[in-house]
Each structure stands twice: as structure tokens, then as C-alpha cells.
Design a protein around this motif. Structure first.
Motif, PDB file in Angstrom:
ATOM      1  N   LEU A 136     -13.412   9.756  -8.075  1.00  0.00           N
ATOM      2  CA  LEU A 136     -13.355  10.992  -7.307  1.00  0.00           C
ATOM      3  C   LEU A 136     -11.905  11.283  -6.988  1.00  0.00           C
ATOM      4  O   LEU A 136     -11.044  10.412  -7.101  1.00  0.00           O
ATOM      5  CB  LEU A 136     -14.201  10.902  -6.030  1.00  0.00           C
ATOM      6  N   GLU A 137     -11.642  12.518  -6.611  1.00  0.00           N
ATOM      7  CA  GLU A 137     -10.333  12.909  -6.117  1.00  0.00           C
ATOM      8  C   GLU A 137     -10.476  13.274  -4.649  1.00  0.00           C
ATOM      9  O   GLU A 137     -11.455  13.905  -4.258  1.00  0.00           O
ATOM     10  CB  GLU A 137      -9.789  14.122  -6.872  1.00  0.00           C
ATOM     11  N   VAL A 138      -9.489  12.889  -3.856  1.00  0.00           N
ATOM     12  CA  VAL A 138      -9.472  13.228  -2.435  1.00  0.00           C
ATOM     13  C   VAL A 138      -8.043  13.610  -2.069  1.00  0.00           C
ATOM     14  O   VAL A 138      -7.092  12.947  -2.496  1.00  0.00           O
ATOM     15  CB  VAL A 138     -10.016  12.069  -1.560  1.00  0.00           C
ATOM     16  N   GLU A 139      -7.900  14.676  -1.321  1.00  0.00           N
ATOM     17  CA  GLU A 139      -6.563  15.097  -0.907  1.00  0.00           C
ATOM     18  C   GLU A 139      -5.958  14.028   0.000  1.00  0.00           C
ATOM     19  O   GLU A 139      -6.638  13.456   0.859  1.00  0.00           O
ATOM     20  CB  GLU A 139      -6.617  16.461  -0.232  1.00  0.00           C
ATOM     21  N   THR A 140      -4.673  13.750  -0.206  1.00  0.00           N
ATOM     22  CA  THR A 140      -4.017  12.629   0.475  1.00  0.00           C
ATOM     23  C   THR A 140      -4.006  12.784   1.995  1.00  0.00           C
ATOM     24  O   THR A 140      -3.989  11.780   2.702  1.00  0.00           O
ATOM     25  CB  THR A 140      -2.581  12.436  -0.047  1.00  0.00           C
ATOM     26  N   TRP A 141      -4.014  13.994   2.522  1.00  0.00           N
ATOM     27  CA  TRP A 141      -3.995  14.199   3.969  1.00  0.00           C
ATOM     28  C   TRP A 141      -5.324  13.832   4.621  1.00  0.00           C
ATOM     29  O   TRP A 141      -5.385  13.598   5.833  1.00  0.00           O
ATOM     30  CB  TRP A 141      -3.634  15.649   4.325  1.00  0.00           C
ATOM     31  N   ASN A 142      -6.407  13.756   3.840  1.00  0.00           N
ATOM     32  CA  ASN A 142      -7.750  13.571   4.383  1.00  0.00           C
ATOM     33  C   ASN A 142      -8.036  12.073   4.609  1.00  0.00           C
ATOM     34  O   ASN A 142      -8.849  11.464   3.923  1.00  0.00           O
ATOM     35  CB  ASN A 142      -8.778  14.207   3.448  1.00  0.00           C
ATOM     36  N   THR A 143      -7.355  11.512   5.589  1.00  0.00           N
ATOM     37  CA  THR A 143      -7.457  10.070   5.836  1.00  0.00           C
ATOM     38  C   THR A 143      -8.864   9.652   6.250  1.00  0.00           C
ATOM     39  O   THR A 143      -9.280   8.536   5.942  1.00  0.00           O
ATOM     40  CB  THR A 143      -6.438   9.619   6.903  1.00  0.00           C
ATOM     41  N   ARG A 144      -9.594  10.528   6.905  1.00  0.00           N
ATOM     42  CA  ARG A 144     -10.974  10.204   7.294  1.00  0.00           C
ATOM     43  C   ARG A 144     -11.815   9.946   6.051  1.00  0.00           C
ATOM     44  O   ARG A 144     -12.551   8.947   5.977  1.00  0.00           O
ATOM     45  CB  ARG A 144     -11.556  11.346   8.128  1.00  0.00           C
ATOM     46  N   ALA A 145     -11.708  10.805   5.045  1.00  0.00           N
ATOM     47  CA  ALA A 145     -12.466  10.619   3.804  1.00  0.00           C
ATOM     48  C   ALA A 145     -11.962   9.405   3.031  1.00  0.00           C
ATOM     49  O   ALA A 145     -12.767   8.630   2.509  1.00  0.00           O
ATOM     50  CB  ALA A 145     -12.380  11.872   2.942  1.00  0.00           C
ATOM     51  N   VAL A 146     -10.644   9.218   2.978  1.00  0.00           N
ATOM     52  CA  VAL A 146     -10.083   8.071   2.254  1.00  0.00           C
ATOM     53  C   VAL A 146     -10.641   6.773   2.830  1.00  0.00           C
ATOM     54  O   VAL A 146     -11.077   5.886   2.088  1.00  0.00           O
ATOM     55  CB  VAL A 146      -8.542   8.076   2.286  1.00  0.00           C
ATOM     56  N   ARG A 147     -10.663   6.644   4.151  1.00  0.00           N
ATOM     57  CA  ARG A 147     -11.208   5.435   4.791  1.00  0.00           C
ATOM     58  C   ARG A 147     -12.676   5.242   4.453  1.00  0.00           C
ATOM     59  O   ARG A 147     -13.119   4.127   4.155  1.00  0.00           O
ATOM     60  CB  ARG A 147     -11.023   5.504   6.313  1.00  0.00           C
ATOM     61  N   ALA A 148     -13.451   6.316   4.490  1.00  0.00           N
ATOM     62  CA  ALA A 148     -14.878   6.213   4.165  1.00  0.00           C
ATOM     63  C   ALA A 148     -15.069   5.768   2.716  1.00  0.00           C
ATOM     64  O   ALA A 148     -15.897   4.894   2.437  1.00  0.00           O
ATOM     65  CB  ALA A 148     -15.580   7.548   4.413  1.00  0.00           C
ATOM     66  N   TYR A 149     -14.299   6.329   1.807  1.00  0.00           N
ATOM     67  CA  TYR A 149     -14.426   5.958   0.395  1.00  0.00           C
ATOM     68  C   TYR A 149     -14.022   4.501   0.175  1.00  0.00           C
ATOM     69  O   TYR A 149     -14.676   3.786  -0.587  1.00  0.00           O
ATOM     70  CB  TYR A 149     -13.596   6.883  -0.490  1.00  0.00           C
ATOM     71  N   GLU A 150     -12.970   4.061   0.854  1.00  0.00           N
ATOM     72  CA  GLU A 150     -12.572   2.653   0.734  1.00  0.00           C
ATOM     73  C   GLU A 150     -13.680   1.732   1.239  1.00  0.00           C
ATOM     74  O   GLU A 150     -14.000   0.727   0.597  1.00  0.00           O
ATOM     75  CB  GLU A 150     -11.266   2.399   1.494  1.00  0.00           C
TER      76      GLU A 150
END
Length: 159
Positions: free
Chosen positions: A117-131
Motif C-alpha cells: 500500500l501507499e500512505v502519505e508520509t504525514w499520516n503518522t496515525r495510519a503508518v503506525r496502524a499499518y506497522e
């Protein structure tokens, strides 16, 4: 506490229209879809019945309430995911289970394919969830979006 159970099935026209009504608070408002009328008139994404049938699914909870959607976009050896949760479900700690359920479904549908998937770098909430769901960041780059050029991470699901 039990993990939430998600049911994944083909996106209906009524689910698609409901998703177009979702309104996210700042800074996530850019993730809203155009009106259902505009989507069907332009044939954009799930506004096109054939694209909706081939690529989109509804995600429902154990009570069959619509809580999100996913897109499975197949490429050569890869399935790129897109997903969205109903706004009132965001920010409550359920994103990792939601993303993991979608990734596992993609693996079931496309055995042997890499899932990313791609996630915008500013979206730390989504990045944490994906991790937390089992995705790892493998690349960072810029690409064009409806908001102009954006910086994104490519994240790959590792199970």
C-alpha cells in the motif's frame, strides 16, 4: 477483549453511496470521496459498476454494519491495497486489526502476490496502524495525487 470480527463482501451500490457521504475531520478531509452523483456521472473508481465489482469490497462488523471499504488493485506480482474506515471508527485503536484483515483477504484472493500500500508520509496515525498490522516501509517517493505532488511510503505486508 476479543479482536473485532470483520466481514468482507462485494461492495453494493448502497454501500458505495454511503461511503461518499463520509466526512473526515482535518487534516484527513482530503480522503473524502466526491458525491455519489459525481462518482457515477464520471465513472470514477467505485462509481463505475465494473471497477466496483472487480476491485472494491465493503468491510462490515459483526453486526453487518458498514465500517469501511477496501480496494484490491492487482499489478504484476503485486496487489496494491487502498482502504478507508468510517470516520467515527478512526483514531480509536482499531486500524491495525482492520488493515490486517484486509491484507489477509488480499493474500487469500491473490496467493503468492506481494501485498503493499501507499500512505502519505504525514499520516503518522495510519503508518503506525499499518506497522502494527504487519506492514514494513520499503520505499519513500513522491507521486501525483488529486491534491498535487505528495510524499508517500510504500509499505509491504509481511504477515
Amino acid at each position: 477483549m476479543n479482536k473485532p470480527q470483520f466481514h468482507i463482501w462485494p461492495m453494493s451500490e448502497s454501500d458505495a453511496a454511503a461511503i461518499c457521504e463520509w466526512r473526515y475531520p482535518a487534516p484527513y478531509e482530503q480522503f473524502r470521496w466526491p458525491s455519489w452523483h459525481a462518482m457515477t456521472r464520471s465513472g470514477k473508481e467505485f462509481g463505475d459498476p465494473e471497477i466496483r465489482r472487480r476491485q472494491y469490497v465493503s468491510i462490515c462488523d459483526e453486526n453487518s454494519a458498514l465500517v469501511g471499504y477496501a480496494q484490491f488493485f492487482p499489478m504484476e506480482g503485486v496487489v496494491r491495497l487502498g482502504m478507508g474506515m468510517r470516520p467515527d471508527r478512526c483514531g480509536n485503536g482499531g486500524g491495525a486489526d482492520f488493515a490486517r484483515a484486509i491484507a489477509l483477504e488480499a493474500g487469500r484472493r491473490y496467493p503468492g502476490a506481494q501485498i503493499d500500500l501507499e500512505v502519505e508520509t504525514w499520516n503518522t496515525r495510519a503508518v503506525r496502524a499499518y506497522e502494527k498490522a504487519g506492514f514494513k516501509c520499503t520505499d519513500r517517493y513522491s507521486r501525483q495525487s488529486t491534491q498535487g505532488e505528495v510524499n508517500v511510503y510504500c509499505m509491504v505486508f509481511g504477515g
